[in-house]
Design a protein around this motif. Structure first.
Motif, PDB file in Angstrom:
ATOM      1  N   VAL A   1      41.479   1.025 -21.523  1.00 22.24           N
ATOM      2  CA  VAL A   1      40.305   0.355 -22.062  1.00 22.24           C
ATOM      3  C   VAL A   1      40.012  -0.902 -21.244  1.00 22.24           C
ATOM      4  N   LEU A   2      41.031  -1.679 -20.958  1.00 18.24           N
ATOM      5  CA  LEU A   2      40.837  -2.912 -20.194  1.00 18.24           C
ATOM      6  C   LEU A   2      40.337  -2.608 -18.782  1.00 18.24           C
ATOM      7  N   LYS A   3      40.847  -1.543 -18.192  1.00 17.63           N
ATOM      8  CA  LYS A   3      40.420  -1.154 -16.843  1.00 17.63           C
ATOM      9  C   LYS A   3      38.916  -0.841 -16.830  1.00 17.63           C
ATOM     10  N   LEU A   4      38.450  -0.112 -17.830  1.00 16.60           N
ATOM     11  CA  LEU A   4      37.035   0.234 -17.919  1.00 16.60           C
ATOM     12  C   LEU A   4      36.186  -1.002 -18.205  1.00 16.60           C
TER      13      LEU A   4
ATOM     14  N   ARG B   1      33.806  -5.846 -28.309  1.00 20.87           N
ATOM     15  CA  ARG B   1      34.263  -6.634 -29.458  1.00 20.87           C
ATOM     16  C   ARG B   1      33.971  -5.896 -30.765  1.00 20.87           C
ATOM     17  N   ASN B   2      32.803  -5.266 -30.877  1.00 21.98           N
ATOM     18  CA  ASN B   2      32.431  -4.548 -32.102  1.00 21.98           C
ATOM     19  C   ASN B   2      33.346  -3.368 -32.378  1.00 21.98           C
ATOM     20  N   ASN B   3      33.949  -2.822 -31.338  1.00 19.98           N
ATOM     21  CA  ASN B   3      34.784  -1.636 -31.506  1.00 19.98           C
ATOM     22  C   ASN B   3      36.272  -1.889 -31.270  1.00 19.98           C
ATOM     23  N   GLN B   4      36.683  -3.147 -31.214  1.00 17.95           N
ATOM     24  CA  GLN B   4      38.078  -3.453 -30.898  1.00 17.95           C
ATOM     25  C   GLN B   4      39.057  -3.022 -31.986  1.00 17.95           C
ATOM     26  N   ASP B   5      38.600  -2.872 -33.216  1.00 10.77           N
ATOM     27  CA  ASP B   5      39.500  -2.494 -34.301  1.00 10.77           C
ATOM     28  C   ASP B   5      39.493  -0.997 -34.574  1.00 10.77           C
ATOM     29  N   GLU B   6      38.834  -0.228 -33.736  1.00 15.13           N
ATOM     30  CA  GLU B   6      38.770   1.224 -33.923  1.00 15.13           C
ATOM     31  C   GLU B   6      40.168   1.830 -33.748  1.00 15.13           C
ATOM     32  N   THR B   7      40.552   2.711 -34.662  1.00 13.68           N
ATOM     33  CA  THR B   7      41.876   3.317 -34.606  1.00 13.68           C
ATOM     34  C   THR B   7      41.834   4.829 -34.408  1.00 13.68           C
TER      35      THR B   7
ATOM     36  N   LYS C   1      37.324   8.851 -31.835  1.00 11.55           N
ATOM     37  CA  LYS C   1      36.234   7.878 -31.686  1.00 11.55           C
ATOM     38  C   LYS C   1      36.451   7.006 -30.440  1.00 11.55           C
ATOM     39  N   ILE C   2      37.686   6.606 -30.196  1.00  9.48           N
ATOM     40  CA  ILE C   2      38.005   5.789 -29.018  1.00  9.48           C
ATOM     41  C   ILE C   2      37.685   6.573 -27.744  1.00  9.48           C
ATOM     42  N   ASN C   3      38.062   7.835 -27.691  1.00  5.23           N
ATOM     43  CA  ASN C   3      37.767   8.657 -26.515  1.00  5.23           C
ATOM     44  C   ASN C   3      36.263   8.820 -26.314  1.00  5.23           C
ATOM     45  N   GLU C   4      35.526   8.962 -27.409  1.00  2.00           N
ATOM     46  CA  GLU C   4      34.066   9.071 -27.331  1.00  2.00           C
ATOM     47  C   GLU C   4      33.460   7.774 -26.788  1.00  2.00           C
ATOM     48  N   LEU C   5      33.933   6.639 -27.276  1.00  2.92           N
ATOM     49  CA  LEU C   5      33.426   5.338 -26.810  1.00  2.92           C
ATOM     50  C   LEU C   5      33.763   5.109 -25.336  1.00  2.92           C
TER      51      LEU C   5
END
Length: 75
Positions: free
Chosen positions: A1-4, A35-41, A45-49
């Motif tokens: 995530v940080l790399k992207l 920031r809006n999606n940082q709490d996604e678990t 959904k994370i892979n989609e984002l």
């Protein structure tokens, strides 16, 4: 995530070079979306984002054109 996240910022710096208004708007939007999606678990959904963010980076790199007026009737 940080790399992207970093890749998106670097791409914006290249694409919007010398355009401070566009650079600031892009920086704010990238930061806001992450920031809006940082709490996604949810892994799905994370892979989609991440896929969306990757697609945005490709579109920025390949489709955005910065034009400069060189004369009153030339860009």
């Amino acid at each position: 995530v940080l790399k992207l996240f970093k890749l998106l910022h670097r791409t914006c710096q290249e694409v919007f070079k010398n355009d401070t208004r566009a650079l600031e708007a892009a920086r704010q939007k990238i930061n806001e979306e992450f920031r809006n999606n940082q709490d996604e678990t949810s892994e799905e959904k994370i892979n989609e984002l991440l896929k969306i963010a990757s697609d945005v980076e490709v579109i920025l790199r390949t489709s955005v054109i910065q034009a400069v007026h060189t004369d009153s009737d030339k860009i």
